[in-house]
Enzyme design. Structure first.
Site, PDB file in Angstrom:
ATOM      1  N   TRP A 107       0.752  -1.256   0.096  1.00 27.40           N
ATOM      2  CA  TRP A 107      -0.061   0.019  -0.012  1.00 27.40           C
ATOM      3  C   TRP A 107       0.924   1.254   0.086  1.00 27.40           C
ATOM      4  CZ3 TRP A 107      -4.311  -0.409  -1.891  1.00 27.40           C
ATOM      5  CH2 TRP A 107      -5.170  -1.537  -1.959  1.00 27.40           C
ATOM      6  N   ASP A 164      -1.482   6.548   6.366  1.00 30.26           N
ATOM      7  CA  ASP A 164      -2.614   5.988   5.814  1.00 30.26           C
ATOM      8  C   ASP A 164      -3.065   4.973   6.900  1.00 30.26           C
ATOM      9  OD1 ASP A 164      -4.414   3.972   4.819  1.00 30.26           O
ATOM     10  OD2 ASP A 164      -3.025   3.464   2.985  1.00 30.26           O
ATOM     11  N   LYS A 188     -12.673  -1.555   7.239  1.00 32.38           N
ATOM     12  CA  LYS A 188     -11.808  -2.486   7.897  1.00 32.38           C
ATOM     13  C   LYS A 188     -12.308  -2.588   9.454  1.00 32.38           C
ATOM     14  CE  LYS A 188      -8.919  -2.325   4.652  1.00 32.38           C
ATOM     15  NZ  LYS A 188      -8.955  -3.350   3.535  1.00 32.38           N
TER      16      LYS A 188
HETATM   17  C1  LIG Z   1      -3.787   0.318   4.033  1.00 36.81           C
HETATM   18  C2  LIG Z   1      -4.553   0.465   2.978  1.00 36.81           C
HETATM   19  N1  LIG Z   1      -4.717   1.484   2.041  1.00 36.81           N
HETATM   20  C3  LIG Z   1      -5.281   1.663   1.272  1.00 36.81           C
HETATM   21  C4  LIG Z   1      -6.319   0.835   0.695  1.00 36.81           C
HETATM   22  C5  LIG Z   1      -7.045   1.354  -0.425  1.00 36.81           C
HETATM   23  O1  LIG Z   1      -8.490   1.386  -0.008  1.00 36.81           O
HETATM   24  P1  LIG Z   1      -9.691   1.625  -1.094  1.00 36.81           P
HETATM   25  O2  LIG Z   1      -9.891   0.258  -1.572  1.00 36.81           O
HETATM   26  O3  LIG Z   1     -10.909   2.022  -0.211  1.00 36.81           O
HETATM   27  O4  LIG Z   1      -9.195   2.442  -1.870  1.00 36.81           O
HETATM   28  C6  LIG Z   1      -6.400  -0.347   1.505  1.00 36.81           C
HETATM   29  C7  LIG Z   1      -7.404  -1.428   1.148  1.00 36.81           C
HETATM   30  O5  LIG Z   1      -7.450  -2.620   1.688  1.00 36.81           O
HETATM   31  C8  LIG Z   1      -5.463  -0.632   2.630  1.00 36.81           C
HETATM   32  O6  LIG Z   1      -5.376  -1.603   3.305  1.00 36.81           O
END
Ligand SMILES: Cc1ncc(COP(=O)(O)O)c(C=O)c1O
Length: 349
Positions: A107, A164, A188
């Site tokens: 991520w 994040d 989550k």
């Molecule tokens: C740490 C993290 N950041 C970003 C995201 C992306 O989330 P979204 O699908 O809402 O864009 C996720 C999705 O699992 C994640 O676990």
């Protein structure tokens, strides 16, 4: 009203997200679906500028404020876009010369790559090499895919700090004050998808670039109290119920202790077994996503199928890493973790 469509004994859902939600709040949503607060409408059908909905928005932001003891210096924005949109919106707003990205997993790497599309930014392996002139320092405290946590808040002096927290916000107490911007997709620990929570220092938002597209400017969401465009009403409503539920559970201190216990049960079992392995170093073990492999990897598919037949769902590791991933977000009861541990023991006995 029909009550009881939601089964009392549901399987345990270890999926990484959209993730399991507490049964009481699903039942409350079910009970209120046709008539929310005596309006004769569901929360999904009501105008977003009605006093009832505006009160829900304001209360939800306040609940985040009180659960996390958010200081007056910061605002809470409830935004209707996916978490990943922040990978663009952050550099769009704050990347002027250069920024530091601590890359600890998929991520943070994706966020780094997205920023790089705008301007070259630096990819760091360690906080210690941060640039004190960077526009901001970005990191991901919990890498959901590999189960790798960076549990310590980076010390980067005067450099604005951005995190994040998609897979860890509201899972434990947090000191918000060092952060200039935190964001988290709701799916989550907070509620269903469709909502991204942003907690930001007001003075930092004031320094964002000017001339941004209206919806890409955090200040729009702040000025309009998260109600500029039609907000994701049901997701906000569920996040509101989740915040109340968290308070009933004893708040984030209690939730953090419970989440820690849940993860420890699995890590202890894995450490004491020859049949399961985890590659994540002790100090970086995620409390939210326990990622492991079977010593004999050819047994993984059978493991997953048998687990599912016992009501232990969503355990397949992310396609990028394989193996098994047990996500232990707020709504996963400790009984589910014991059930998984006992299944793991039986499977190899
Ligand atoms: C740490 C993290 N950041 C970003 C995201 C992306 O989330 P979204 O699908 O809402 O864009 C996720 C999705 O699992 C994640 O676990």
């Amino acid at each position: 009203m029909k009550v009881g469509i939601v089964r009392q004994m549901r399987p345990y859902n270890f999926g990484a997200g959209p993730a399991t939600l507490p049964q009481p709040i699903l039942e409350q949503a079910q009970a209120e679906l046709l008539d929310w607060q005596g309006t004769g409408m569901s929360v999904m059908e009501i105008g977003h500028r009605t006093p009832a909905f505006k009160a829900l928005l304001a209360e939800t932001a306040e609940l985040f404020g009180s659960l996390l003891s958010i200081p007056q210096t910061h605002c809470v924005l409830l935004c209707g876009f996916p978490a990943r949109f922040q990978f663009s919106m952050i550099p769009m707003s704050f990347l002027k010369e250069s920024a530091d990205y601590l890359v600890t997993g998929i991520w943070s790497r994706l966020a780094y790559e997205e920023a790089n599309r705008k301007k070259p930014v630096r990819q760091l392996k360690s906080v210690s090499t941060f640039d004190k002139n960077a526009d901001y320092f970005y990191y991901t405290p919990n890498e959901t895919i590999s189960g790798y946590a960076h549990p310590v808040c980076p010390e980067v002096g005067e450099v604005p700090l951005i995190a994040d927290m998609t897979s860890c916000l509201l899972s434990a107490p947090l000191d918000v004050s060092p952060y200039d911007l935190i964001f988290a997709g709701a799916q989550k620990n907070i509620g269903p998808p469709g909502l991204t929570v942003v907690i930001a220092r007001n003075s930092f938002l004031d320094r964002a670039k000017t001339g941004l597209d209206t919806l890409c400017d955090y200040r729009t969401h702040r000025t309009y109290e998260s109600n500029y465009a039609t907000p994701p009403n049901f997701s906000i409503y569920m996040a509101n119920l989740m915040c109340h539920w968290l308070k009933e559970q004893g708040g984030l201190v209690k939730m953090g202790e419970l989440n820690h216990r849940k993860a420890s049960i699995l890590y202890e079992f894995i450490d004491n077994s020859d049949a399961y392995l985890t590659e994540v170093p002790h100090e970086n073990r995620s409390m939210m996503n326990v990622v492991f492999t079977l010593g004999d990897e050819s047994l993984t598919e059978t493991f997953l199928a048998k687990a599912a037949s016992k009501g232990l769902l969503g355990l397949k590791g992310h396609r990028a890493v394989g193996g098994v991933r047990a996500s232990l977000y707020n709504a996963m009861p400790i009984e589910g973790v014991y059930a998984l541990r006992d299944f793991m023991a039986d499977f190899v006995s």
